[in-house]
Design a protein around this motif. Structure first.
Motif, PDB file in Angstrom:
ATOM      1  N   GLY A  41      19.363 -10.421 -17.126  1.00  0.00           N
ATOM      2  CA  GLY A  41      18.286 -11.411 -17.019  1.00  0.00           C
ATOM      3  C   GLY A  41      18.717 -12.649 -16.263  1.00  0.00           C
ATOM      4  N   GLN A  42      17.775 -13.527 -16.073  1.00  0.00           N
ATOM      5  CA  GLN A  42      18.029 -14.781 -15.363  1.00  0.00           C
ATOM      6  C   GLN A  42      18.877 -15.705 -16.234  1.00  0.00           C
ATOM      7  OE1 GLN A  42      17.159 -15.872 -12.230  1.00  0.00           O
ATOM      8  NE2 GLN A  42      16.385 -13.840 -11.802  1.00  0.00           N
ATOM      9  N   PRO A  43      19.680 -16.570 -15.620  1.00  0.00           N
ATOM     10  CA  PRO A  43      20.465 -17.526 -16.408  1.00  0.00           C
ATOM     11  C   PRO A  43      19.545 -18.473 -17.186  1.00  0.00           C
ATOM     12  CG  PRO A  43      20.844 -17.830 -14.048  1.00  0.00           C
ATOM     13  CD  PRO A  43      19.900 -16.696 -14.199  1.00  0.00           C
ATOM     14  N   ARG A  44      20.025 -18.955 -18.306  1.00  0.00           N
ATOM     15  CA  ARG A  44      19.210 -19.838 -19.144  1.00  0.00           C
ATOM     16  C   ARG A  44      18.972 -21.190 -18.495  1.00  0.00           C
ATOM     17  NH1 ARG A  44      21.481 -18.687 -25.207  1.00  0.00           N
ATOM     18  NH2 ARG A  44      20.375 -16.720 -25.452  1.00  0.00           N
ATOM     19  N   THR A  45      19.968 -21.703 -17.798  1.00  0.00           N
ATOM     20  CA  THR A  45      19.801 -23.004 -17.154  1.00  0.00           C
ATOM     21  C   THR A  45      19.111 -22.818 -15.815  1.00  0.00           C
ATOM     22  OG1 THR A  45      21.979 -22.840 -16.126  1.00  0.00           O
ATOM     23  CG2 THR A  45      21.856 -23.953 -18.249  1.00  0.00           C
ATOM     24  N   LYS A  46      18.176 -23.673 -15.533  1.00  0.00           N
ATOM     25  CA  LYS A  46      17.470 -23.647 -14.255  1.00  0.00           C
ATOM     26  C   LYS A  46      18.175 -24.569 -13.269  1.00  0.00           C
ATOM     27  CE  LYS A  46      14.026 -21.038 -15.547  1.00  0.00           C
ATOM     28  NZ  LYS A  46      13.753 -19.758 -14.969  1.00  0.00           N
ATOM     29  N   LEU A  47      18.215 -24.164 -12.034  1.00  0.00           N
ATOM     30  CA  LEU A  47      18.850 -24.968 -10.996  1.00  0.00           C
ATOM     31  C   LEU A  47      17.826 -25.981 -10.491  1.00  0.00           C
ATOM     32  CD1 LEU A  47      20.541 -21.946  -9.285  1.00  0.00           C
ATOM     33  CD2 LEU A  47      21.667 -23.677 -10.668  1.00  0.00           C
ATOM     34  N   LYS A  48      17.784 -27.143 -11.127  1.00  0.00           N
ATOM     35  CA  LYS A  48      16.727 -28.119 -10.860  1.00  0.00           C
ATOM     36  C   LYS A  48      16.980 -28.959  -9.614  1.00  0.00           C
ATOM     37  CE  LYS A  48      15.611 -28.428 -15.709  1.00  0.00           C
ATOM     38  NZ  LYS A  48      15.639 -29.243 -16.901  1.00  0.00           N
ATOM     39  N   LYS A  49      18.240 -29.228  -9.286  1.00  0.00           N
ATOM     40  CA  LYS A  49      18.532 -30.128  -8.178  1.00  0.00           C
ATOM     41  C   LYS A  49      18.666 -29.410  -6.837  1.00  0.00           C
ATOM     42  CE  LYS A  49      20.727 -33.686 -10.940  1.00  0.00           C
ATOM     43  NZ  LYS A  49      21.905 -34.532 -11.115  1.00  0.00           N
ATOM     44  N   ALA A  50      18.930 -28.126  -6.878  1.00  0.00           N
ATOM     45  CA  ALA A  50      19.111 -27.381  -5.623  1.00  0.00           C
ATOM     46  C   ALA A  50      17.753 -27.116  -4.973  1.00  0.00           C
ATOM     47  CB  ALA A  50      19.820 -26.067  -5.892  1.00  0.00           C
ATOM     48  N   PRO A  51      17.653 -27.297  -3.672  1.00  0.00           N
ATOM     49  CA  PRO A  51      16.385 -27.035  -2.992  1.00  0.00           C
ATOM     50  C   PRO A  51      16.033 -25.548  -3.000  1.00  0.00           C
ATOM     51  CG  PRO A  51      17.930 -28.203  -1.548  1.00  0.00           C
ATOM     52  CD  PRO A  51      18.662 -27.833  -2.777  1.00  0.00           C
ATOM     53  N   VAL A  52      14.742 -25.280  -3.015  1.00  0.00           N
ATOM     54  CA  VAL A  52      14.265 -23.901  -2.926  1.00  0.00           C
ATOM     55  C   VAL A  52      14.774 -23.303  -1.620  1.00  0.00           C
ATOM     56  CG1 VAL A  52      12.202 -22.469  -2.695  1.00  0.00           C
ATOM     57  CG2 VAL A  52      12.239 -24.365  -4.318  1.00  0.00           C
ATOM     58  N   GLY A  53      15.255 -22.066  -1.689  1.00  0.00           N
ATOM     59  CA  GLY A  53      15.791 -21.401  -0.506  1.00  0.00           C
ATOM     60  C   GLY A  53      17.286 -21.588  -0.336  1.00  0.00           C
ATOM     61  N   SER A  54      17.899 -22.389  -1.206  1.00  0.00           N
ATOM     62  CA  SER A  54      19.354 -22.591  -1.125  1.00  0.00           C
ATOM     63  C   SER A  54      20.079 -21.288  -1.424  1.00  0.00           C
ATOM     64  CB  SER A  54      19.819 -23.639  -2.135  1.00  0.00           C
ATOM     65  OG  SER A  54      19.291 -24.889  -1.834  1.00  0.00           O
ATOM     66  N   ILE A  55      21.233 -21.145  -0.817  1.00  0.00           N
ATOM     67  CA  ILE A  55      22.064 -19.959  -1.016  1.00  0.00           C
ATOM     68  C   ILE A  55      23.123 -20.271  -2.061  1.00  0.00           C
ATOM     69  CG2 ILE A  55      23.741 -18.449   0.095  1.00  0.00           C
ATOM     70  CD1 ILE A  55      22.132 -18.803   2.670  1.00  0.00           C
ATOM     71  N   VAL A  56      23.289 -19.339  -3.012  1.00  0.00           N
ATOM     72  CA  VAL A  56      24.283 -19.488  -4.068  1.00  0.00           C
ATOM     73  C   VAL A  56      25.258 -18.323  -3.968  1.00  0.00           C
ATOM     74  CG1 VAL A  56      24.660 -19.601  -6.561  1.00  0.00           C
ATOM     75  CG2 VAL A  56      22.585 -20.607  -5.562  1.00  0.00           C
TER      76      VAL A  56
END
Length: 97
Positions: A41-56
Motif C-alpha cells: 500500500g501507499q506510505p502513511r505519510t503524505k509528501l506535502k512539500k514536494a511538487p506534483v510530478g516530482s521524481i522520488v
C-alpha cells in the motif's frame, strides 16, 4: 546503402551486449515487490512539500541480493506511482566497477 547496412550491423551487435544492469521500466503495469516503498500500500505519510510530478528515487536489496533501483512520481493526490525499476547484480568476486 553500405553505410545504412553497416550502422544496422553495429546496432544489432551492440544490442546483444549486457552491462549487468537489467531494466524493466516505464510500464503502466509495474507492480511493487518486497522492499518497494508502495509494497503493501501507499506510505502513511503524505509528501506535502514536494511538487506534483516530482521524481522520488529509491534503492534497496531484494531477497536475491540484487541491488534494486526504483523511480516513483508524486501524483496530484500525493500518492506515489512506481514508474521504473532496474536491477544490478552484485559481482561475487568483489569487482564493483
Amino acid at each position: 546503402m553500405k553505410h545504412a547496412l553497416a550502422a544496422l550491423s553495429v546496432v544489432l551487435l551492440l544490442s546483444g551486449c549486457t552491462t549487468g544492469v537489467q531494466t524493466y521500466g516505464y510500464s503502466p503495469n509495474l507492480q511493487p515487490i518486497p522492499g518497494s516503498i508502495t509494497y503493501g500500500g501507499q506510505p502513511r505519510t503524505k509528501l506535502k512539500k514536494a511538487p506534483v510530478g516530482s521524481i522520488v528515487p529509491h534503492q534497496f536489496f531484494d531477497q536475491f541480493g540484487r541491488q534494486v533501483f526504483e523511480t516513483y512520481v508524486i501524483e496530484p493526490d500525493r500518492s506515489l506511482r512506481l514508474v521504473s525499476r532496474r536491477w544490478r547484480s552484485l559481482d561475487v568476486f568483489g569487482d564493483f566497477d
